[in-house]
Scaffold this motif. Structure first.
Motif, PDB file in Angstrom:
ATOM      1  N   GLY A 168       0.766  -1.237   0.000  1.00  0.00           N
ATOM      2  CA  GLY A 168       0.000   0.000   0.000  1.00  0.00           C
ATOM      3  C   GLY A 168       0.798   1.290   0.000  1.00  0.00           C
ATOM      4  N   ILE A 169       2.117   1.215  -0.162  1.00  0.00           N
ATOM      5  CA  ILE A 169       2.922   2.439  -0.240  1.00  0.00           C
ATOM      6  C   ILE A 169       2.839   2.985  -1.667  1.00  0.00           C
ATOM      7  CG2 ILE A 169       5.213   3.466   0.060  1.00  0.00           C
ATOM      8  CD1 ILE A 169       3.852   2.420   2.656  1.00  0.00           C
ATOM      9  N   ASP A 170       2.494   4.247  -1.812  1.00  0.00           N
ATOM     10  CA  ASP A 170       2.290   4.842  -3.129  1.00  0.00           C
ATOM     11  C   ASP A 170       3.598   4.934  -3.916  1.00  0.00           C
ATOM     12  OD1 ASP A 170      -0.396   5.169  -2.619  1.00  0.00           O
ATOM     13  OD2 ASP A 170      -0.139   7.209  -1.832  1.00  0.00           O
ATOM     14  N   LEU A 171       3.528   4.586  -5.184  1.00  0.00           N
ATOM     15  CA  LEU A 171       4.702   4.581  -6.053  1.00  0.00           C
ATOM     16  C   LEU A 171       5.444   5.921  -6.095  1.00  0.00           C
ATOM     17  CD1 LEU A 171       6.509   3.141  -8.117  1.00  0.00           C
ATOM     18  CD2 LEU A 171       4.827   3.713  -9.885  1.00  0.00           C
ATOM     19  N   PRO A 172       4.770   7.072  -6.137  1.00  0.00           N
ATOM     20  CA  PRO A 172       5.510   8.346  -6.214  1.00  0.00           C
ATOM     21  C   PRO A 172       6.415   8.619  -5.005  1.00  0.00           C
ATOM     22  CG  PRO A 172       3.239   8.667  -6.884  1.00  0.00           C
ATOM     23  CD  PRO A 172       3.327   7.285  -6.310  1.00  0.00           C
ATOM     24  N   ARG A 173       6.190   7.930  -3.903  1.00  0.00           N
ATOM     25  CA  ARG A 173       7.036   8.125  -2.710  1.00  0.00           C
ATOM     26  C   ARG A 173       8.314   7.309  -2.780  1.00  0.00           C
ATOM     27  NH1 ARG A 173       3.673   6.929   2.622  1.00  0.00           N
ATOM     28  NH2 ARG A 173       5.446   8.007   3.583  1.00  0.00           N
ATOM     29  N   ILE A 174       8.389   6.363  -3.719  1.00  0.00           N
ATOM     30  CA  ILE A 174       9.482   5.378  -3.740  1.00  0.00           C
ATOM     31  C   ILE A 174      10.540   5.759  -4.767  1.00  0.00           C
ATOM     32  CG2 ILE A 174      10.061   2.948  -4.083  1.00  0.00           C
ATOM     33  CD1 ILE A 174       7.131   2.287  -3.355  1.00  0.00           C
ATOM     34  N   TYR A 175      11.782   5.813  -4.327  1.00  0.00           N
ATOM     35  CA  TYR A 175      12.931   6.064  -5.193  1.00  0.00           C
ATOM     36  C   TYR A 175      13.818   4.819  -5.178  1.00  0.00           C
ATOM     37  CZ  TYR A 175      11.512  10.955  -5.030  1.00  0.00           C
ATOM     38  OH  TYR A 175      10.813  12.125  -5.137  1.00  0.00           O
ATOM     39  N   ILE A 176      14.393   4.507  -6.330  1.00  0.00           N
ATOM     40  CA  ILE A 176      15.145   3.259  -6.470  1.00  0.00           C
ATOM     41  C   ILE A 176      16.624   3.537  -6.700  1.00  0.00           C
ATOM     42  CG2 ILE A 176      15.477   1.212  -7.916  1.00  0.00           C
ATOM     43  CD1 ILE A 176      12.457   1.129  -8.321  1.00  0.00           C
ATOM     44  N   GLU A 177      17.448   2.943  -5.860  1.00  0.00           N
ATOM     45  CA  GLU A 177      18.912   2.956  -6.028  1.00  0.00           C
ATOM     46  C   GLU A 177      19.302   1.505  -6.265  1.00  0.00           C
ATOM     47  OE1 GLU A 177      22.452   2.029  -5.914  1.00  0.00           O
ATOM     48  OE2 GLU A 177      21.801   1.648  -3.854  1.00  0.00           O
ATOM     49  N   ASP A 178      19.588   1.155  -7.522  1.00  0.00           N
ATOM     50  CA  ASP A 178      19.795  -0.255  -7.875  1.00  0.00           C
ATOM     51  C   ASP A 178      21.179  -0.560  -8.447  1.00  0.00           C
ATOM     52  OD1 ASP A 178      19.542   0.999 -10.290  1.00  0.00           O
ATOM     53  OD2 ASP A 178      17.835  -0.180 -10.999  1.00  0.00           O
ATOM     54  N   LYS A 179      22.168   0.227  -8.059  1.00  0.00           N
ATOM     55  CA  LYS A 179      23.528   0.017  -8.574  1.00  0.00           C
ATOM     56  C   LYS A 179      24.491  -0.517  -7.518  1.00  0.00           C
ATOM     57  CE  LYS A 179      22.324   1.935 -12.469  1.00  0.00           C
ATOM     58  NZ  LYS A 179      21.486   1.063 -13.273  1.00  0.00           N
ATOM     59  N   SER A 180      24.206  -0.285  -6.253  1.00  0.00           N
ATOM     60  CA  SER A 180      25.182  -0.572  -5.198  1.00  0.00           C
ATOM     61  C   SER A 180      25.300  -2.065  -4.906  1.00  0.00           C
ATOM     62  CB  SER A 180      24.811   0.170  -3.920  1.00  0.00           C
ATOM     63  OG  SER A 180      23.541  -0.249  -3.482  1.00  0.00           O
ATOM     64  N   MET A 181      26.509  -2.444  -4.468  1.00  0.00           N
ATOM     65  CA  MET A 181      26.782  -3.824  -4.088  1.00  0.00           C
ATOM     66  C   MET A 181      27.238  -3.926  -2.631  1.00  0.00           C
ATOM     67  SD  MET A 181      25.932  -5.199  -6.884  1.00  0.00           S
ATOM     68  CE  MET A 181      26.350  -6.906  -6.535  1.00  0.00           C
ATOM     69  N   ARG A 182      27.478  -2.770  -1.990  1.00  0.00           N
ATOM     70  CA  ARG A 182      27.927  -2.747  -0.597  1.00  0.00           C
ATOM     71  C   ARG A 182      27.225  -1.602   0.142  1.00  0.00           C
ATOM     72  NH1 ARG A 182      32.370  -4.691   1.452  1.00  0.00           N
ATOM     73  NH2 ARG A 182      32.962  -2.704   2.375  1.00  0.00           N
ATOM     74  N   THR A 183      27.215  -1.700   1.463  1.00  0.00           N
ATOM     75  CA  THR A 183      26.530  -0.684   2.275  1.00  0.00           C
ATOM     76  C   THR A 183      27.056   0.717   1.984  1.00  0.00           C
ATOM     77  OG1 THR A 183      26.165  -2.321   4.020  1.00  0.00           O
ATOM     78  CG2 THR A 183      25.913  -0.010   4.630  1.00  0.00           C
ATOM     79  N   ALA A 184      28.385   0.864   1.941  1.00  0.00           N
ATOM     80  CA  ALA A 184      28.968   2.195   1.717  1.00  0.00           C
ATOM     81  C   ALA A 184      28.515   2.776   0.381  1.00  0.00           C
ATOM     82  CB  ALA A 184      30.492   2.114   1.775  1.00  0.00           C
ATOM     83  N   GLU A 185      28.403   1.951  -0.635  1.00  0.00           N
ATOM     84  CA  GLU A 185      27.959   2.422  -1.952  1.00  0.00           C
ATOM     85  C   GLU A 185      26.512   2.885  -1.925  1.00  0.00           C
ATOM     86  OE1 GLU A 185      28.921  -1.215  -4.131  1.00  0.00           O
ATOM     87  OE2 GLU A 185      30.253  -0.007  -5.382  1.00  0.00           O
ATOM     88  N   GLN A 186      25.697   2.244  -1.108  1.00  0.00           N
ATOM     89  CA  GLN A 186      24.285   2.605  -1.051  1.00  0.00           C
ATOM     90  C   GLN A 186      24.120   4.066  -0.649  1.00  0.00           C
ATOM     91  OE1 GLN A 186      21.744  -0.374   0.911  1.00  0.00           O
ATOM     92  NE2 GLN A 186      23.283  -1.923   0.443  1.00  0.00           N
ATOM     93  N   PHE A 187      24.846   4.494   0.375  1.00  0.00           N
ATOM     94  CA  PHE A 187      24.723   5.881   0.828  1.00  0.00           C
ATOM     95  C   PHE A 187      25.281   6.862  -0.200  1.00  0.00           C
ATOM     96  CE2 PHE A 187      24.728   3.632   4.983  1.00  0.00           C
ATOM     97  CZ  PHE A 187      23.442   3.989   5.356  1.00  0.00           C
ATOM     98  N   VAL A 188      26.395   6.521  -0.798  1.00  0.00           N
ATOM     99  CA  VAL A 188      26.977   7.383  -1.831  1.00  0.00           C
ATOM    100  C   VAL A 188      25.992   7.573  -2.975  1.00  0.00           C
ATOM    101  CG1 VAL A 188      28.804   7.560  -3.562  1.00  0.00           C
ATOM    102  CG2 VAL A 188      29.368   6.797  -1.249  1.00  0.00           C
ATOM    103  N   ASN A 189      25.358   6.493  -3.406  1.00  0.00           N
ATOM    104  CA  ASN A 189      24.424   6.564  -4.527  1.00  0.00           C
ATOM    105  C   ASN A 189      23.113   7.266  -4.166  1.00  0.00           C
ATOM    106  OD1 ASN A 189      26.286   5.250  -6.115  1.00  0.00           O
ATOM    107  ND2 ASN A 189      25.384   3.225  -5.843  1.00  0.00           N
ATOM    108  N   VAL A 190      22.652   7.089  -2.926  1.00  0.00           N
ATOM    109  CA  VAL A 190      21.431   7.777  -2.488  1.00  0.00           C
ATOM    110  C   VAL A 190      21.625   9.288  -2.534  1.00  0.00           C
ATOM    111  CG1 VAL A 190      19.992   8.266  -0.468  1.00  0.00           C
ATOM    112  CG2 VAL A 190      20.462   5.906  -1.104  1.00  0.00           C
TER     113      VAL A 190
END
Length: 196
Positions: free
Chosen positions: A103-125
């Motif tokens: 039930g979470i609305d799609l416009p609220r959701i952003y996708i970061e789908d490149k990272s392979m490690r925790t540190a990369e996730q924050f950099v990419n966000v």
């Protein structure tokens, strides 16, 4: 000093590190997230099967995130995680689908789908949304390291939302050994401009 005595001291130091580190990890897992965050970042974890699904460890993160998002309707959410060699889809896409199905609305959701490690996730966000007031969602054992890496990446106003794992989940026991080692590795080597 004899070899055996030196070895004994080394063992004592290592055991003490693991004990102290797990106590601090437990302490950080108890913190409460800030209300009315600008962004909620859900960190990725391995997905399983084909079609890919979120295993219990990742579902725990998503379920606490859904509760927070329902209580804070203005908060945007970023789901993180690329596709590993043994995964049939990106972690982020599986997480987004799960949120939408709950039930979470799609416009609220952003996708970061490149990272392979925790540190990369924050950099990419940081490339997707300005940091603002941020809440990081991950499992209880992972909060301390995640907060450290978020701050290193430039997200200063950050708190954690812990998804507790029960003691019948094997990941809980693996974390007692793995996470102190991962924390030391991240402290030494994971930097925003070089997320190994």
């Amino acid at each position: 000093m004899g070899i055996l005595k030196l070895l004994k001291y080394c063992v004592i130091i290592v055991v003490a590190y693991f004990i102290i580190c797990n106590i601090v990890i437990f302490y950080y897992a108890q913190q409460k997230p800030a209300s009315h965050a600008d962004n909620l970042i859900i960190l990725g974890s391995q997905v399983v099967g084909n079609p890919a699904e979120a295993p219990p460890t990742l579902q725990a993160r998503l379920d606490v995130a859904i509760t927070y998002l329902n209580e804070n309707p203005e908060t945007k959410v970023v789901v993180c995680g690329g596709q590993g060699k043994d995964e049939s889809a990106t972690e982020a896409s599986v997480m987004a689908h799960y949120l939408i199905s709950k039930g979470i609305d799609l416009p609220r959701i952003y996708i970061e789908d490149k990272s392979m490690r925790t540190a990369e996730q924050f950099v990419n966000v940081m490339k997707i949304l300005p940091p603002g007031k941020t809440v990081v969602v991950t499992n209880d054992f992972h909060i301390l390291r995640s907060i450290m890496l978020a701050k290193r990446s430039g997200i200063e106003d950050v708190s954690g939302l812990s998804a507790a794992l029960s003691f019948d989940n094997v990941d809980k026991y693996v974390a007692f050994v793995r996470e102190p080692l991962a924390l030391l590795n991240s402290w030494l080597f994971d930097h925003p401009n070089d997320p190994r």
